[in-house]
Design a protein around this motif. Structure first.
Motif, PDB file in Angstrom:
ATOM      1  N   LEU A 167      33.320   3.478  25.015  1.00  0.00           N
ATOM      2  CA  LEU A 167      34.106   3.608  26.331  1.00  0.00           C
ATOM      3  C   LEU A 167      34.433   4.997  26.601  1.00  0.00           C
ATOM      4  O   LEU A 167      35.310   5.297  25.810  1.00  0.00           O
ATOM      5  CB  LEU A 167      34.992   2.644  26.683  1.00  0.00           C
ATOM      6  CG  LEU A 167      35.580   2.430  27.970  1.00  0.00           C
ATOM      7  CD1 LEU A 167      34.440   2.388  29.158  1.00  0.00           C
ATOM      8  CD2 LEU A 167      36.498   1.635  27.951  1.00  0.00           C
ATOM      9  N   ASP A 220      36.573   8.090  29.361  1.00  0.00           N
ATOM     10  CA  ASP A 220      37.464   8.327  30.366  1.00  0.00           C
ATOM     11  C   ASP A 220      36.557   9.443  31.153  1.00  0.00           C
ATOM     12  O   ASP A 220      35.744  10.029  30.937  1.00  0.00           O
ATOM     13  CB  ASP A 220      38.779   8.446  30.087  1.00  0.00           C
ATOM     14  CG  ASP A 220      39.170   9.554  29.351  1.00  0.00           C
ATOM     15  OD1 ASP A 220      38.124  10.738  29.516  1.00  0.00           O
ATOM     16  OD2 ASP A 220      40.106   9.737  28.548  1.00  0.00           O
ATOM     17  N   GLN A 247      34.071  -0.790  35.012  1.00  0.00           N
ATOM     18  CA  GLN A 247      33.196   0.245  34.468  1.00  0.00           C
ATOM     19  C   GLN A 247      31.813  -0.190  34.966  1.00  0.00           C
ATOM     20  O   GLN A 247      31.311  -1.139  35.015  1.00  0.00           O
ATOM     21  CB  GLN A 247      32.980   0.418  33.221  1.00  0.00           C
ATOM     22  CG  GLN A 247      34.181   0.905  32.557  1.00  0.00           C
ATOM     23  CD  GLN A 247      34.527   2.302  32.874  1.00  0.00           C
ATOM     24  OE1 GLN A 247      33.506   3.063  33.064  1.00  0.00           O
ATOM     25  NE2 GLN A 247      35.868   2.592  32.757  1.00  0.00           N
ATOM     26  N   ARG A 248      31.113   0.882  35.807  1.00  0.00           N
ATOM     27  CA  ARG A 248      30.041   0.613  36.177  1.00  0.00           C
ATOM     28  C   ARG A 248      28.733   1.642  35.865  1.00  0.00           C
ATOM     29  O   ARG A 248      27.404   1.220  36.026  1.00  0.00           O
ATOM     30  CB  ARG A 248      29.842   1.081  37.913  1.00  0.00           C
ATOM     31  CG  ARG A 248      30.583  -0.331  38.761  1.00  0.00           C
ATOM     32  CD  ARG A 248      29.711  -1.639  38.674  1.00  0.00           C
ATOM     33  NE  ARG A 248      30.422  -2.570  39.192  1.00  0.00           N
ATOM     34  CZ  ARG A 248      31.044  -3.407  38.460  1.00  0.00           C
ATOM     35  NH1 ARG A 248      31.287  -3.241  37.261  1.00  0.00           N
ATOM     36  NH2 ARG A 248      31.810  -4.265  39.181  1.00  0.00           N
ATOM     37  N   ARG A 249      28.930   2.643  35.063  1.00  0.00           N
ATOM     38  CA  ARG A 249      27.879   3.402  34.481  1.00  0.00           C
ATOM     39  C   ARG A 249      27.590   3.384  33.362  1.00  0.00           C
ATOM     40  O   ARG A 249      28.526   3.726  32.409  1.00  0.00           O
ATOM     41  CB  ARG A 249      28.267   5.164  35.086  1.00  0.00           C
ATOM     42  CG  ARG A 249      28.425   5.341  36.542  1.00  0.00           C
ATOM     43  CD  ARG A 249      29.134   6.675  36.916  1.00  0.00           C
ATOM     44  NE  ARG A 249      28.195   7.680  36.497  1.00  0.00           N
ATOM     45  CZ  ARG A 249      28.267   8.902  36.008  1.00  0.00           C
ATOM     46  NH1 ARG A 249      29.539   9.247  35.714  1.00  0.00           N
ATOM     47  NH2 ARG A 249      27.444   9.872  35.559  1.00  0.00           N
ATOM     48  N   MET A 287      32.567   6.102  31.964  1.00  0.00           N
ATOM     49  CA  MET A 287      31.105   5.639  31.833  1.00  0.00           C
ATOM     50  C   MET A 287      31.063   4.966  30.411  1.00  0.00           C
ATOM     51  O   MET A 287      32.140   4.985  29.555  1.00  0.00           O
ATOM     52  CB  MET A 287      30.189   6.695  31.695  1.00  0.00           C
ATOM     53  CG  MET A 287      30.350   7.809  30.497  1.00  0.00           C
ATOM     54  SD  MET A 287      29.115   9.106  30.306  1.00  0.00           S
ATOM     55  CE  MET A 287      27.813   7.886  29.752  1.00  0.00           C
ATOM     56  N   ILE A 288      30.001   4.262  30.055  1.00  0.00           N
ATOM     57  CA  ILE A 288      29.812   3.593  28.756  1.00  0.00           C
ATOM     58  C   ILE A 288      28.468   4.238  28.062  1.00  0.00           C
ATOM     59  O   ILE A 288      27.517   4.268  28.932  1.00  0.00           O
ATOM     60  CB  ILE A 288      29.483   2.172  28.857  1.00  0.00           C
ATOM     61  CG1 ILE A 288      30.965   1.548  29.780  1.00  0.00           C
ATOM     62  CG2 ILE A 288      29.378   1.454  27.742  1.00  0.00           C
ATOM     63  CD1 ILE A 288      30.927   0.146  30.329  1.00  0.00           C
ATOM     64  N   TRP A 299      34.625  -4.654  29.428  1.00  0.00           N
ATOM     65  CA  TRP A 299      34.563  -3.316  30.289  1.00  0.00           C
ATOM     66  C   TRP A 299      34.316  -3.274  31.499  1.00  0.00           C
ATOM     67  O   TRP A 299      34.676  -2.530  32.287  1.00  0.00           O
ATOM     68  CB  TRP A 299      33.726  -2.086  29.003  1.00  0.00           C
ATOM     69  CG  TRP A 299      34.185  -1.900  27.860  1.00  0.00           C
ATOM     70  CD1 TRP A 299      35.501  -2.349  27.188  1.00  0.00           C
ATOM     71  CD2 TRP A 299      33.659  -1.254  26.717  1.00  0.00           C
ATOM     72  NE1 TRP A 299      35.629  -1.933  25.846  1.00  0.00           N
ATOM     73  CE2 TRP A 299      34.509  -1.271  25.610  1.00  0.00           C
ATOM     74  CE3 TRP A 299      32.425  -0.547  26.598  1.00  0.00           C
ATOM     75  CZ2 TRP A 299      34.155  -0.503  24.417  1.00  0.00           C
ATOM     76  CZ3 TRP A 299      32.087   0.174  25.322  1.00  0.00           C
ATOM     77  CH2 TRP A 299      32.846   0.200  24.605  1.00  0.00           C
TER      78      TRP A 299
END
Lengths: 289, 289
Positions: free
Chosen positions: A15, A17, A56-58, A1-2, A51
């Motif tokens: 970012l 993991d 990355q999607r969240r 997630m970000i 990212w």
């Protein structure tokens, strides 16, 4: 997630993991005041585009980006509330390329209202390391004192200490005799202890000038004294309503000052050195899934 | 005699006859900040030259004209002191054409010092109408609370209320939501009453913003609320150390506000509407002869 902490003057993204460990970060003076109207999606893509492109999607966001002047206004959630309740109240934000959740600010409802935005996420990030009942202080332009019990934010109180310091230092007669000078820890502690005495803040502030006029406070120490006076008043008022020890978390400039003030007042304290905003966003994302 | 109250931003002179009655007056925005270095004799002659030419020789002066930035620095006289002691401490000022006496300021000595300059003369002018023991409040940029006993100034305390109001109103986040607007007496009284509650001034000031954000305080009333908050804090702190009734004297803008604040707090007060500076200079001149 970000995890994105997007405030008035600064932008910060981390970012994480799958295990919640930081893998990369981006930060800079790209606060919401620098974003033109309607420019938030583009501004976000400019900062974390790589990212997103990597899959990355969240994205979880907190801070003034959720205010009236930000991307979308996320209404304040009233106290008391838990991390899970904060997470459930997060708003979905339309954005092509990711699923964005925006954490709401919090408010104390009623006739003596209070508000915070961004700090609720830091509190959420600290809850894991705090005792079940705790008094938390987040120093800042508008310091927050937060009462925690059983994993919930029960109540909080804002103090305009940092901003009042700037206004007094820059825009009153005190400005004439306060040159830029290194911090003077003794003058600071003297100001903190003065705050404990009767007379009131408005009288004590004038006293900074009288001490200078009578040769008892060098000009170069006056700003440190004033800072101690204001932080001392904040602490004295906040502790009338909250129990020590005081758990401190926040920036590298203010936390040591508040710690020194608490020492001068013989109040026990604990300093927490964690990336509280990122941890709070991580905890909320986890609670959501 | 000629009574001159020469402050930072204003000049005011009154010509008195032998019975102490005013015969003429001159006033304007010719405070000491407008006088070039070494220019005080010429500035005084410009204002009261005709009276001097007509044979007046006795001039008594008070105010910031006796400060480091003024004509000559008249050192502060420590409390406690009587009118006669103030008069004896007045400095002779070299001047061709009259005998000038400059009233010193007063100070509270010690480790919690305080200073005033100009107000000591107003207090002297009010002593004749005050009871033997009294609490006097002179509202202003730097308000003075003075304890009187047996015709002497026992102690005083300054509060930076007016200047703090200006700094907060003009140079904090509050400025954004405080348009110029007529005074709102209800919002003012609400601020005064809020000052009596716990939380402290720095928290209460933030509350002005939170009340606005939650729709409980219209922008147009916010400055009145802030003014009540600060004056309420001043009064609460001052009365911790002084007994009512509060005797009020001073300008036509602030005295009604302080009177309204005292009413909101159920504290008895008496308003004195006299030309206190002129009367003080007259009393000192009389004590001198």
């Amino acid at each position: 997630m970000i995890a994105v902490d997007w405030g008035t003057t600064a932008f910060r993204a981390v970012l994480l993991d799958a295990a919640g460990a930081p893998r990369d970060r981006v930060e800079g003076p790209w606060g919401i005041l620098t974003v033109p109207e309607g420019g938030f999606p583009a501004a976000l893509r400019e900062r974390i585009g790589p990212w997103l492109a990597a899959g990355q999607r969240r994205v979880w966001m907190c801070g003034m980006v959720g205010s009236r002047q930000g991307w979308i206004e996320a209404p304040y959630l009233p106290v008391p509330a838990s991390v899970a309740q904060l997470a459930r109240a997060a708003m979905g934000v339309p954005f092509d390329g990711a699923e964005i959740r925006l954490v709401p600010g919090m408010m104390v409802p009623g006739q003596r209202p209070d508000v915070m935005r961004g700090e609720e996420t830091k509190v959420a990030g600290l809850l894991g390391t705090l005792p079940a009942a705790a008094t938390l202080c987040l120093p800042g332009t508008h310091s927050k004192w937060v009462r925690i019990a059983d994993g919930r934010i029960l109540h909080f109180e804002s103090h305009m200490t940092g901003e009042v310091f700037g206004a007094l230092r820059g825009h009153t007669i005190l400005a004439r005799t306060m040159p830029a000078a290194p911090h003077d820890p003794d003058a600071f502690a003297r100001g903190v202890r003065r705050a404990r005495e009767p007379g009131g803040l408005l009288h004590h502030v004038f006293g900074a000038r009288a001490l200078g006029l009578t040769g008892q406070l060098p000009d170069a120490s006056a700003a440190s004294y004033l800072s101690g006076l204001l932080i001392g008043h904040e602490i004295a008022a906040a502790l009338a309503d909250a129990a020590p020890p005081v758990h401190l978390a926040g920036g590298a400039t203010l936390v040591p000052l508040y710690a020194a003030a608490l020492v001068a007042l013989d109040v026990p304290h604990v300093v927490h050195d964690v990336d509280a905003a990122t941890e709070g966003l991580r905890a909320m994302a986890q609670s959501w899934t």
